[in-house]
Write an enzyme that holds these catalytic residues in place. Structure first.
Site, PDB file in Angstrom:
ATOM      1  N   HIS A 509      54.323 -44.747  46.733  1.00 50.29           N
ATOM      2  CA  HIS A 509      55.635 -45.368  46.931  1.00 50.29           C
ATOM      3  C   HIS A 509      55.566 -46.563  47.881  1.00 50.29           C
ATOM      4  O   HIS A 509      56.556 -47.303  48.014  1.00 50.29           O
ATOM      5  CB  HIS A 509      56.612 -44.326  47.482  1.00 50.29           C
ATOM      6  CG  HIS A 509      58.034 -44.542  47.035  1.00 50.29           C
ATOM      7  ND1 HIS A 509      58.466 -45.690  46.420  1.00 50.29           N
ATOM      8  CD2 HIS A 509      59.128 -43.743  47.120  1.00 50.29           C
ATOM      9  CE1 HIS A 509      59.750 -45.596  46.163  1.00 50.29           C
ATOM     10  NE2 HIS A 509      60.187 -44.417  46.570  1.00 50.29           N
ATOM     11  N   ASP A 513      57.911 -49.027  43.468  1.00 53.23           N
ATOM     12  CA  ASP A 513      59.281 -48.555  43.662  1.00 53.23           C
ATOM     13  C   ASP A 513      59.655 -47.563  42.564  1.00 53.23           C
ATOM     14  O   ASP A 513      58.995 -47.479  41.526  1.00 53.23           O
ATOM     15  CB  ASP A 513      60.255 -49.735  43.647  1.00 53.23           C
ATOM     16  CG  ASP A 513      60.041 -50.668  44.840  1.00 53.23           C
ATOM     17  OD1 ASP A 513      59.619 -50.171  45.902  1.00 53.23           O
ATOM     18  OD2 ASP A 513      60.272 -51.875  44.686  1.00 53.23           O
TER      19      ASP A 513
END
Length: 538
Positions: A509, A513
């Site tokens: 992450h 995204d």
């Protein structure tokens, strides 16, 4: 003619190293492949051999300096002083490390330790073969022969186990195994001596006497059995610790006599100081004062239960798997997103062409080629899933080296199919079949498991319905496939049975995204539910 000595490849994702020790100085004569210096990275120690015989002309990178890959370390004047009679003779340690043995590449070339050579009565050394780039040691896993057994040339003597692959050691000559120098479970260094063969194959040769000190007792030639530490240096020899280790010891308030060194001749390395600081690498005389690392304590076990337990040392491969998976969880901001795919389209297409495909290409049409193609297609649209973090930079890969996670009897390995985005279905299936077979046989090389940019893991072959795969660092994405199971689905307003599979994408992450991760997984789903989209590049 001047020859340049440069920093070799240091391993995947390693871009710099510290010059730890120079074994040669300007003016010294050197032989080809003789060790010139030792570099220290975050993970491994790398020895730099001389690319040619000659005389050391200049040292460009001094001890303690940090250098990048392919940086200039030194220069050698080729041919100067390499054959001088007054050149200093090598110690037995240097001879062992530089390859001046009575064998050639582990195969007897007529040299012996006590005979006239050849197979007619001389002794032949069995050496550790080349283990692969950046791999400096291995563990003796299994001896297939014992002392006194007759062996033929190229017959397998033993098996070595490194962090990732198993290496079989063939007999360099026909004869009788007279001595085993590295027992099962011992850690040995690259080019160390494993055993001695007698050229006489009648089985009557007595085991050869172990050489005196200066031959087999050399530092670095054979690791002891209590964890692979090097043997102590010869008395009176001044050993220089690695510069980074000195700095770390100063910060922790330790002295070199409080740390158990694992480098050449017992030299203290950076990782040794870290172990000592946590209580794991201090020498025995200071061990009582060191704090034990915090670890979960075993529950009390009754005497009856203890007798029925079996304690087995983790293999090096299993230790490496455990470390890398935990490091991945500690480093990446890992998150998993899920979706499901209707496999009807893929199964119908496969059933329609599998016989013709096998007849033409000589390989079965499986599901992995569809998933590989679908992932390559999706990675072009969402390139951050095919990228990696390097410090404060994001490195985007304009190619796909697809890792295919493969279960083997000794553990999970990930062979890499290079430029998978440019391969056809048949080429992908052939590559998967070939590398899968080599993985199960323990024949994969280190190079075949490095450089992957994305990974596919198929837990469905074992019956897994859903899981969250762990990233294979430094990659930023891994796709988990699962079991195909018929479930009731609503299609055109009607409830019908469909072959469904859950898909899981674990991603980093920090650079991917949620939108990118979901988009990637939807593109894979769309391509699999309508395989014609792959042909139309849609």
């Amino acid at each position: 003619m001047t020859i340049e000595v440069r920093v070799p490849t240091l391993g995947e994702s390693v871009t710099e190293a510290t010059v730890a020790t120079w074994f040669k100085q300007p003016g010294d004569a050197v032989a080809a492949d003789e060790m010139l210096c030792e570099l220290e990275t975050d993970k491994v120690t790398v020895e730099v051999p001389a690319p040619a015989a000659g005389k050391m002309a200049e040292i460009v990178a001094k001890e303690g300096e940090t250098v990048g890959v392919d940086a200039l370390l030194a220069t050698i004047s080729e041919g100067e002083g390499a054959g001088d009679d007054d050149a200093p003779k090598k110690s037995s340690e240097e001879k062992a490390d530089s390859g001046e043995k009575n064998t050639e590449s582990g195969r007897g070339s007529g040299g012996s330790t006590g005979g006239s050579g050849g197979n007619g009565g001389g002794n032949v050394d069995v050496m550790v073969p080349t283990l692969g780039e950046s791999v400096s040691e291995a563990t003796v896993s299994t001896w297939f022969k014992k002392v006194g057994d007759s062996v033929s040339q190229d017959e397998m003597l033993c098996e070595l186990e490194t962090d990732k692959v198993s290496v079989e050691v063939p007999s360099p000559a026909a004869g009788t195994l007279t001595e085993i120098l590295a027992e099962e479970g011992e850690t040995v260094q690259a080019n160390a001596k494993l055993a001695v063969l007698s050229g006489s194959a009648d089985g009557t040769t007595e085991p050869a006497a172990r050489p005196e000190s200066g031959s087999d007792d050399m530092a670095g030639s054979k690791a002891d059995a209590n964890g692979g530490q090097y043997t102590a240096p010869p008395a009176g020899k001044d050993i220089e610790d690695a510069p980074s280790a000195k700095k770390a010891m100063a910060e922790k308030g330790l002295s070199s006599d409080q740390v158990q060194g694992s480098g050449r001749d017992g030299r203290v390395m950076k990782e040794d100081v870290a172990k000592a600081g946590s209580g794991g690498g201090a020498k025995s005389d200071s061990a009582p004062e060191a704090k034990a690392p915090a670890q979960p304590q075993r529950a009390p076990v009754s005497a009856d239960d203890a007798e029925r337990e079996e304690r087995v040392k983790m293999t090096r491969l299993r230790q490496t798997i455990a470390k890398r998976l935990k490091d991945s969880q500690n480093t990446a901001a890992m998150l998993t997103t899920y979706n499901e795919v209707d496999m009807t389209g893929v199964m119908e297409l496969r059933n329609a062409y599998k016989d013709e495909f096998l007849k033409k290409h000589g390989v079965k049409l499986g599901f992995m080629s569809f998933f590989t193609k679908a992932c390559c297609h999706a990675l072009k649209e969402v390139p951050e899933v095919n990228a990696e973090i390097d410090g404060t930079d994001i490195v985007y890969k304009n190619f796909v080296h697809m890792g295919i996670a493969t279960g083997t009897p000794t553990g999970l390995v990930v062979p890499v199919i290079r430029d998978a985005d440019a391969l056809s279905f048949a080429e992908i299936e052939k590559a998967i079949a070939e590398k899968g077979a080599r993985a199960r046989d323990g024949k994969l090389s280190m190079a075949e498991m490095q450089g992957g940019t994305f990974t596919i893991s198929n837990g469905g072959v074992y019956g897994s319905l859903m899981s969250s795969p762990i990233l294979n660092p430094p990659q930023s994405g891994i796709l988990g496939m699962h079991k195909i199971q018929e479930r009731p689905m609503v299609v055109n307003g009607e409830i019908v049975a469909r072959p469904m599979m859950y898909l899981a994408l674990s991603y980093d992450h920090r650079i991917v995204d949620g939108k990118g991760a979901v988009t990637f997984l939807v593109r894979v789903k769309d391509a699999l539910e309508d395989p014609r989209r792959l042909l139309m590049d849609l």
